[in-house]
Scaffold this motif. Structure first.
Motif, short mmCIF file in Angstrom:
data_model
loop_
_atom_site.label_atom_id
_atom_site.label_comp_id
_atom_site.label_asym_id
_atom_site.label_seq_id
_atom_site.Cartn_x
_atom_site.Cartn_y
_atom_site.Cartn_z
N VAL A 48 -38.44 -31.28 -21.45
CA VAL A 48 -38.52 -32.61 -20.84
C VAL A 48 -38.09 -33.68 -21.83
O VAL A 48 -37.33 -34.59 -21.50
N ALA A 49 -38.54 -33.58 -23.09
CA ALA A 49 -38.17 -34.56 -24.10
C ALA A 49 -36.68 -34.52 -24.39
O ALA A 49 -36.06 -35.57 -24.58
N SER A 50 -36.10 -33.32 -24.41
CA SER A 50 -34.67 -33.23 -24.67
C SER A 50 -33.87 -33.82 -23.51
O SER A 50 -32.80 -34.41 -23.72
N GLY A 51 -34.39 -33.72 -22.29
CA GLY A 51 -33.71 -34.36 -21.17
C GLY A 51 -33.76 -35.87 -21.27
O GLY A 51 -32.78 -36.55 -20.97
N HIS A 52 -34.88 -36.41 -21.73
CA HIS A 52 -34.98 -37.86 -21.93
C HIS A 52 -34.06 -38.31 -23.06
O HIS A 52 -33.41 -39.35 -22.95
N LEU A 53 -34.01 -37.54 -24.14
CA LEU A 53 -33.16 -37.91 -25.27
C LEU A 53 -31.68 -37.81 -24.91
O LEU A 53 -30.86 -38.56 -25.44
N ALA A 54 -31.33 -36.87 -24.06
CA ALA A 54 -29.93 -36.71 -23.67
C ALA A 54 -29.50 -37.77 -22.66
O ALA A 54 -28.33 -37.86 -22.33
N GLY A 55 -30.44 -38.55 -22.17
CA GLY A 55 -30.10 -39.62 -21.24
C GLY A 55 -29.96 -39.15 -19.81
O GLY A 55 -29.31 -39.81 -19.01
N ILE A 56 -30.55 -38.01 -19.49
CA ILE A 56 -30.50 -37.54 -18.11
C ILE A 56 -31.41 -38.41 -17.28
O ILE A 56 -32.60 -38.52 -17.55
N ASP A 57 -30.85 -39.06 -16.30
CA ASP A 57 -31.61 -40.00 -15.48
C ASP A 57 -32.57 -39.24 -14.57
O ASP A 57 -32.34 -38.10 -14.19
N SER A 58 -33.65 -39.87 -14.21
CA SER A 58 -34.64 -39.22 -13.36
C SER A 58 -34.09 -38.96 -11.95
O SER A 58 -34.51 -38.01 -11.31
N ASP A 59 -33.17 -39.80 -11.48
CA ASP A 59 -32.57 -39.54 -10.17
C ASP A 59 -31.77 -38.24 -10.18
O ASP A 59 -31.82 -37.47 -9.22
N LEU A 60 -31.05 -38.01 -11.26
CA LEU A 60 -30.30 -36.76 -11.37
C LEU A 60 -31.24 -35.56 -11.37
O LEU A 60 -31.00 -34.56 -10.69
N ARG A 61 -32.35 -35.66 -12.11
CA ARG A 61 -33.31 -34.56 -12.14
C ARG A 61 -33.93 -34.34 -10.77
O ARG A 61 -34.17 -33.22 -10.36
N ARG A 62 -34.20 -35.43 -10.04
CA ARG A 62 -34.76 -35.28 -8.69
C ARG A 62 -33.78 -34.57 -7.77
O ARG A 62 -34.16 -33.69 -7.01
N TRP A 63 -32.51 -34.96 -7.81
CA TRP A 63 -31.52 -34.31 -6.95
C TRP A 63 -31.32 -32.85 -7.33
O TRP A 63 -31.14 -31.99 -6.45
#
Length: 121
Positions: free
Chosen positions: A76-91
């Motif tokens: 989860v932290a690496s996704g936040h650091l990589a700039g993956i937006d929460s909308d992308l994760r939801r989709w």
């Protein structure tokens, strides 16, 4: 927040209860009945055996849960650091869920679903 914790605790209790009745109980009974020496029939040895068995079980479950939780928090932290937006994760979660439903329906009634090449390479 409190309701979520209550629901998670309830779910954990019922899940662990079924697990213990189905697996841990028979394993403990088979271990305790497999003693061959007459010394193990004393109450102190039985108490010591069950205490060590449950202590080892609790330690192994705790370490396994901590390891999986640490791995999840790193992801989860690496996704936040990589700039993956929460909308992308939801989709991605929605698409993954739809694919799981699709695969489940394909196992139950494969003739009802169209034969898409992406799902049948």
């Amino acid at each position: 927040m409190l309701l979520e914790l209550l629901l998670l605790t309830t779910l954990g209790f019922f899940g662990s209860f079924g697990h213990c009745v189905g697996m841990c109980g028979p394993l403990t009974a088979s271990f305790s009945l497999s003693a061959k020496s007459p010394v193990s029939s004393k109450k102190w040895h039985q108490f010591q055996f069950h205490t060590l068995l449950n202590f080892g079980r609790l330690c192994s479950y705790t370490l396994t849960g901590a390891g999986i939780g640490a791995l999840g928090s790193v992801l989860v932290a690496s996704g936040h650091l990589a700039g993956i937006d929460s909308d992308l994760r939801r989709w991605l979660a929605i698409i993954t869920g739809l694919m799981l439903i699709w695969f489940g329906l394909a196992k139950v009634q494969p003739q009802l679903l169209p034969n898409l090449p992406i799902f049948h390479p």
